[in-house]
Design an enzyme around this catalytic site. Structure first.
Site, PDB file in Angstrom:
ATOM      1  N   HIS A 158      -6.294  -7.300  -0.367  1.00 54.22           N
ATOM      2  CA  HIS A 158      -6.412  -5.866  -0.663  1.00 54.22           C
ATOM      3  C   HIS A 158      -5.613  -5.529  -1.922  1.00 54.22           C
ATOM      4  CE1 HIS A 158      -6.889  -6.287   3.781  1.00 54.22           C
ATOM      5  NE2 HIS A 158      -7.979  -5.592   3.494  1.00 54.22           N
ATOM      6  N   ASP A 199      -2.775 -10.830  -2.138  1.00 48.47           N
ATOM      7  CA  ASP A 199      -3.327 -10.269  -0.899  1.00 48.47           C
ATOM      8  C   ASP A 199      -4.775  -9.846  -1.171  1.00 48.47           C
ATOM      9  OD1 ASP A 199      -2.133  -8.768   1.843  1.00 48.47           O
ATOM     10  OD2 ASP A 199      -3.873  -7.755   0.946  1.00 48.47           O
ATOM     11  N   HIS A 223       0.813  -1.228   0.000  1.00 49.35           N
ATOM     12  CA  HIS A 223       0.000   0.000   0.000  1.00 49.35           C
ATOM     13  C   HIS A 223       0.846   1.279   0.000  1.00 49.35           C
ATOM     14  CE1 HIS A 223      -3.623  -2.280   0.440  1.00 49.35           C
ATOM     15  NE2 HIS A 223      -3.328  -2.729   1.641  1.00 49.35           N
ATOM     16  N   ASP A 244      -4.636 -12.815   3.661  1.00 47.28           N
ATOM     17  CA  ASP A 244      -5.851 -12.300   4.300  1.00 47.28           C
ATOM     18  C   ASP A 244      -7.107 -12.548   3.464  1.00 47.28           C
ATOM     19  OD1 ASP A 244      -4.748 -10.553   2.478  1.00 47.28           O
ATOM     20  OD2 ASP A 244      -4.742  -8.814   3.812  1.00 47.28           O
TER      21      ASP A 244
HETATM   22 ZN   LIG Z   1      -4.192  -7.196   2.850  1.00 43.97          ZN
END
Ligand SMILES: [Zn+2]
Length: 309
Positions: free
Chosen positions: A166, A164, A127, A248
Site C-alpha cells: 500500500h 509495503d 498511513h 503484504d
Molecule cells: Zn500494507
C-alpha cells in the site's frame, strides 16, 4: 556480517484492534518466533522505549498527539478512529513503543553500535497523516524517525523507502515539503489508500512513486526498482535509509494482488543495503498472511545481517 539491532516490546502485542482484524497481535508473534532461531543468535536485542510526547510531535501537531494519548478505552472497549483503525486498552502504549523503536533504531546506527536495525513493532505507521489516524496506523513511525535523524542528528539527506503493497500516504505527505528527505514507494495502484500515482513527485521533486498494476509480480516489481527507484535513491546519496518494510505484496497475502515471492524481499533488501550509505533502519509495516509474513521478515533480517554494506 553486519551488526544488526532488533527493537521490539511486548506491549506491541497488547494492541488488539478486535476479532477478525487483519492487523492482529499474532502478526508480531509470528515475526518474533521466526527470529527466535540460531541464525539470529547475534542480533542485538533491545527493548523499544516509549516515544516521548515531544518525539511524537516531530511529525504530528501537539493537539493531535494529546488527543491520541488521552484515549483510555476501558477493558473490551474499542474506539474507531476510522473504518479500519481501532484503539483498545493496549493500543496507545503499543503505538508509543512502535514510534520509540523507530527513534531508538535511528540512534543505534547513528551511535555506530549497529550497522542496521529492524523494529519488529505494531501498529504500523505509514498511513497515519499529520492529524489523522488511518489504515491501522496512529503515529507516522517512519516520518518521526526521519525527522529525528534530521533534527537530533543533523543529517542533511534522509531517504525513506517503502515496499509495503500500500502507498505510504502519511509518510509522503509529512516529508514531501522538505528537500532533506526523499520518499520512494512501490505499491499496488489503484488500491487503498488511493494515493501514490507516478505524477505525485513532491514539492521538491523528492517523491518517487512506483505504482504497480494489480496482478503484477516479481519482474514488474524488480524492474520498477531497477529502472527508477534505486537510481533515484543512489542519486540522492542518503546518509541514512529508513525502510517501511511491509510484506503484504507477497503472493499469498490476502489484502492485495501483487504476487511477490519470499525471495523478492531478500532481493530488495540486498539492493537497499547497497544503496543505504552504510546506515539502514527498517520498520515493520504490513503483511497479513502469518506464514508469508514470518518467512519474508526473517529473510529480510537475514539479508540485513549478510548483505554487503
Ligand atoms: Zn500494507
Amino acid at each position: 556480517m553486519n551488526r544488526v539491532a532488533l527493537f521490539s516490546h511486548h506491549a506491541c502485542s497488547a494492541h488488539d484492534p478486535g476479532p477478525g482484524h487483519p492487523e492482529c497481535p499474532d502478526r508480531l508473534r509470528a515475526v518474533l518466533a521466526a527470529l527466535d532461531h540460531r541464525d539470529f543468535a547475534n542480533l542485538l536485542r533491545e527493548q523499544a522505549p516509549l516515544a516521548t510526547e515531544a518525539q511524537l510531535c516531530l511529525a504530528h501537531p501537539a493537539a493531535y498527539v494529546r488527543d491520541i494519548l488521552s484515549l483510555h478505552p476501558s477493558d473490551d472497549e474499542l474506539r474507531a478512529l476510522d473504518p479500519d483503525t481501532f484503539v483498545g486498552p493496549g493500543s496507545v502504549v503499543a503505538a508509543r513503543h512502535a514510534a520509540g523503536a523507530a527513534i531508538a533504531a535511528v540512534d543505534s546506527v547513528m551511535e555506530g553500535w549497529a550497522d542496521a536495525a529492524f523494529a519488529a513493532v505494531r501498529p504500523p505507521g505509514h498511513h497515519a497523516e499529520r492529524q489523522q489516524a488511518m489504515g491501522f496506523c496512529l503515529f507516522s513511525n517512519a516520518a518521526i524517525a526521519a525527522e529525528h535523524a534530521s533534527r537530533h542528528w543533523g543529517l542533511k539527506r534522509v531517504a525513506v523507502v517503502d515496499f509495503d503493497v500500500h502507498h505510504g500516504n502519511g509518510t509522503q505527505h509529512i516529508l514531501e515539503t522538505d528537500p532533506a528527505f526523499l520518499y520512494v514507494s512501490s505499491h499496488q495502484y489503484p488500491c487503498y489508500p488511493g494515493t501514490g500515482a507516478a505524477s505525485e513527485t513532491g514539492y521538491s521533486r523528492n517523491v518517487v512513486n512506483l505504482p504497480l498494476a494489480p496482478g503484477s509480480g516479481s519482474s514488474a516489481f524488480r524492474a520498477a526498482w531497477e529502472n527508477k527507484g534505486l537510481p533515484a535513491l543512489r542519486a540522492f546519496k542518503p546518509e541514512l535509509l529508513i525502510v517501511s518494510a511491509g510484506f503484504d505484496a507477497h503472493r499469498i497475502d490476502p489484502l492485495a494482488q501483487i504476487n511477490l515471492e519470499t525471495e523478492d524481499f531478500g532481493w530488495i533488501t540486498d539492493q537497499l543495503m547497497a544503496a543505504s550509505g552504510g546506515r539502514l533502519v527498517s520498520l515493520l509495516e504490513g503483511g497479513y498472511d502469518l506464514m508469508a509474513l514470518a518467512a519474508s521478515a526473517a529473510l529480510h533480517v537475514r539479508r540485513l545481517i549478510t548483505a554487503p554494506l
